[in-house]
Design an enzyme around this catalytic site. Structure first.
Site, PDB file in Angstrom:
ATOM      1  CD  GLU A  16      44.644  42.065  43.052  1.00  0.00           C
ATOM      2  OE1 GLU A  16      44.539  41.633  44.220  1.00  0.00           O
ATOM      3  OE2 GLU A  16      45.290  41.483  42.171  1.00  0.00           O
TER       4      GLU A  16
ATOM      5  CB  CYS B 267      41.762  45.540  50.578  1.00  0.00           C
ATOM      6  SG  CYS B 267      43.476  45.942  50.198  1.00  0.00           S
TER       7      CYS B 267
ATOM      8  CD  GLU C 237      36.041  44.327  52.498  1.00  0.00           C
ATOM      9  OE1 GLU C 237      35.294  44.402  51.497  1.00  0.00           O
ATOM     10  OE2 GLU C 237      37.264  44.507  52.442  1.00  0.00           O
TER      11      GLU C 237
END
Ligand code: NAD
Length: 454
Positions: free
Chosen positions: A235, A269, A351
């Site tokens: 993940e 996230c 990110e």
């Protein structure tokens, strides 16, 4: 909390930079001992009924509920996030426990027909074995809960590796597990990711690596666990987009954009790090959003290294507000809004995992979808529009594991699966009953009877 070598490293408080505690710097021998402890009791644990395992998960959730104040205080100290957020996270972890506990009375399989007479076929869930659960620092208690609860419910034993940034919550969670579960079912290993991660990932005694963290670490894990063909659930990160159409309720869109971009200092996230606004309303949205961002209160980022990395990536960018370190001890970055970033710039794809979002101007929905989907990631997404057709087209065409209409790019609830596409993950979904697929293997049972014996 001890490493066999007695070596430690210093954990600092993000809120003021002061020393919080010394953390055991575990090594490969500590990892091996934890894996051995998990392996030694795995069959025994798998033989406990799923109903009883569910009861014990419920006990764990109740124990966590009883210690929610203490747990939240530890999380505040080790992450710097506001107390109410830490408490909400403790409650979310507890709820996950209650949801998972109920699965002990379900854990459904299937039955099916056969082409052969007198043959019954059914599928049953079996544990994977010993699981390595490696997690990020950002929401530590839910991160432990999302992995440990379904893993033990399904009959696995595990080695939990909390982030080096959140050792205290990891220790508390491990203590509750050791008070309620039989010894060896949950084993906590502290230490630096680069030192304890590899022996955990590469051990042939580990049957599943379930990981939540960055795409870079996930890629390393996938390569190394892949060599021995281990089951791997990743993940990973996101560069999540929130689209504001020209028919959106602007007040609502501004509020959701703020929360999506800056809550938990953008260290989610699911954070909205790209806000994509239709041309007709771009200027008005930008002015309102920037004004509100200036007074938005959020916590520090997790470390000096993280803060420096974010500031470096902002060099040369057009910053509308924020972009600077706050003049106080600790690792504080003002909520930051950036504009006019080329779509193919590194900043558009990377990110940052901090309180930074980029505003983009688009012509229409086609343009918005092209921009949103032009990303290596595909975790969450949102659209604000009063037009159902527009919203449904976005729902259909956006490349993301989660899509929200008229809300934030927010995460999941315990009963909902969560995960992303492209480089946001490897196709598994956490939470919900979907988590059972991560922590079990299907076994197909064929029963063939002989009617002549009746
Ligand atoms: P990270 O990858 O730096 O670390 C995650 C964990 O991996 C830590 O426990 C770390 O100690 C460990 N680790 C580091 N090197 C390792 C190695 N070689 N082998 C095994 N383990 C190793 O990530 P982070 O900074 O803690 O977290 C931020 C990232 O996590 C972001 O990309 C964020 O999007 C992602 N994240 C994803 C989800 C999700 O559900 N998709 C949820 C939360 C966070």
């Amino acid at each position: 909390m001890r490493a066999s070598s007695e070596a430690t490293f210093v954990k600092r408080r993000p809120g003021d930079g002061g020393e919080l505690c010394a953390v055991p710097r575990s090594d490969a021998s500590d990892v091996a001992a934890a894996i051995d402890a998990a392996r030694a009791v795995q069959r025994e644990w798998a033989a406990v009924t799923a109903v009883e395992r569910g009861r014990l998960v419920r006990e764990l959730a109740l124990a966590l509920e009883d210690t929610r104040g203490e747990a939240a205080n530890l999380v505040v100290a080790e992450t710097g996030k506001p107390a109410e957020l830490a408490l909400a996270e403790a409650d979310a972890a507890v709820e996950m426990g209650f949801f998972v506990a109920g699965e002990g009375r379900r854990l459904y399989g299937r039955t099916t027909t056969s082409a052969m007479p007198h043959r019954s076929v059914m599928s049953v869930r079996r544990p994977v074995g010993v699981t390595a659960l490696i997690v990020s620092f950002n929401t530590p208690l839910p991160n432990y809960a999302w992995k440990v609860f379904p893993s033990v419910l399904c009959g696995n034993t595990c080695v939990l590796k909390p982030s080096e940034h959140t050792p205290l919550s990891g220790e508390l969670f491990g203590r509750l597990c050791s008070e309620i579960l039989p010894p060896g079912v949950v084993n906590v290993v502290h230490g630096l990711g680069g030192e304890v991660g590899p022996p955990l990932v590469e051990s042939p005694q580990v049957d599943l690596v379930s990981f939540t963290g960055s795409a870079a670490t996930g890629r390393w894990i996938s390569e190394h666990a892949g060599r021995r063909l281990a089951k791997v659930c990743l993940e990973l990160g996101g560069k999540n987009a929130l689209v504001v159409c020209d028919d959106a309720d602007l007040d609502r869109a501004v509020e959701w954009s703020l929360a999506s971009a800056f809550s938990n200092a953008g260290q989610r996230c699911a954070a909205a790090s790209r806000i994509v606004v239709f041309d007709e309303i771009y200027d008005e949205f930008r002015d309102r959003f920037v004004e509100r961002a200036q007074s938005y209160e959020t916590g520090p980022v997790i470390s000096e290294e993280s803060l420096e990395r974010i500031l470096l990536s902002l060099e040369g960018a057009i910053v509308l507000t924020g972009g600077t370190r706050l003049d106080r001890p600790g690792w504080w970055l003002a909520p930051t809004v950036v504009a006019d970033v080329p779509r193919d710039a590194e900043l558009s794809g990377a990110e940052l995992f901090g309180p930074v979002t980029i505003l983009y101007r688009v012509r229409d929905l086609d343009d918005a979808l092209a921009l949103v989907n032009d990303s290596p990631y595909g975790l969450t997404s949102a659209i604000h529009s009063a037009n159902l057709h527009r919203a449904l087209r976005f729902v259909d065409e956006v490349e993301a594991g989660v899509v929200v209409v008229n809300g934030g790019t927010h995460g999941s609830e315990p009963h909902m699966g969560f995960g992303g596409v492209k480089q946001s993950g490897t196709g598994w979904r956490e939470a919900g009953v979907e988590a059972l697929d991560v922590y079990t293997e299907w076994k197909y049972v064929n029963l063939i009877s002989d009617p002549s014996l009746t």
